[in-house]
Write an enzyme that holds these catalytic residues in place. Structure first.
Site, PDB file in Angstrom:
ATOM      1  N   TYR A 121       0.831  -1.215   0.000  1.00 40.69           N
ATOM      2  CA  TYR A 121       0.000   0.000   0.000  1.00 40.69           C
ATOM      3  C   TYR A 121       0.862   1.261   0.000  1.00 40.69           C
ATOM      4  CZ  TYR A 121      -5.057  -0.917   0.321  1.00 40.69           C
ATOM      5  OH  TYR A 121      -6.361  -1.199   0.050  1.00 40.69           O
ATOM      6  N   GLU A 128       1.951   6.417  -6.887  1.00 45.41           N
ATOM      7  CA  GLU A 128       0.842   7.176  -7.477  1.00 45.41           C
ATOM      8  C   GLU A 128       1.050   8.677  -7.275  1.00 45.41           C
ATOM      9  OE1 GLU A 128      -2.805   5.604  -5.805  1.00 45.41           O
ATOM     10  OE2 GLU A 128      -2.178   3.556  -6.279  1.00 45.41           O
TER      11      GLU A 128
END
Length: 198
Positions: A121, A128
């Protein structure tokens, strides 16, 4: 896709070219992931419709709204980070779903599903955010997807500012998703470990 990522890295020993190696698969499979929301809604997969919709939407947006729209980000480390995190996650998740359909999930696979996210994560989210951040100068210079006044609609939209808002939205949303996964891990893995020791 994971095999292609690893193969490209082994061939070149750096992250350049990884996106170009997997771009077609990334566009197709991440767009097709919209079906996951439907699968949750009709009960094929036992996951939260809202969380799944958020994750799928953010991935589709990143793939089409950033990497497709701003090709200058393709060879950045951020793109490689999120592709690698997503690819490993998908192998584990879809293996888990497949075994679930047959009614038996090996404990090791269950453990991977509820443990690997602890690293994946943050790696994926960092990738991102780096990708969006790297796209900002190009988006600002090109005015891509922006609409300035005056125009017939008498409305304006600044894609550059929108991307900054998207980045800022990670501040409240990421901790919630991460804590949700930690709680799921405690419920699924923690509970089993307690039962085994009694």
């Amino acid at each position: 896709m994971l095999v292609l990522v690893i193969g490209q890295y082994m061939k070149t020993r750096h992250h350049f070219g990884i996106f170009n190696e997997v771009d077609r698969f990334l566009y197709v499979f991440q767009t097709a992931a919209v079906l996951e929301v439907l699968h949750c809604a009709i009960g094929i997969v036992r996951s939260s419709v809202v969380l799944t919709a958020f994750q799928v939407t953010s991935r589709v947006f990143l793939v089409w709204g950033v990497t497709y729209s701003v090709p200058q980000v393709h060879n950045t480390i951020g793109v490689t980070m999120f592709i690698l995190a997503w690819a490993v996650t998908e192998v584990i998740r879809y293996s888990f779903y497949t075994f679930s359909l047959f009614g038996t999930v090996p404990y090791m696979l269950q453990w991977c599903r509820y443990t690997f996210f602890i690293l994946l994560y943050p790696i994926g989210v960092t990738g991102e955010l780096l990708t969006i951040y790297t796209s900002l100068p190009r988006v600002k210079a090109s005015g891509i997807y922006s609409m300035q006044l005056p125009n017939k609609l008498n409305a304006s939209f600044d894609y550059y500012s929108f991307l900054i808002l998207i980045m800022l939205s990670y501040i409240p949303i990421f901790p919630q998703l991460y804590c949700h996964m930690l709680a799921q891990r405690q419920k699924i893995i923690g509970g089993k470990m307690i039962k085994k020791t009694q």
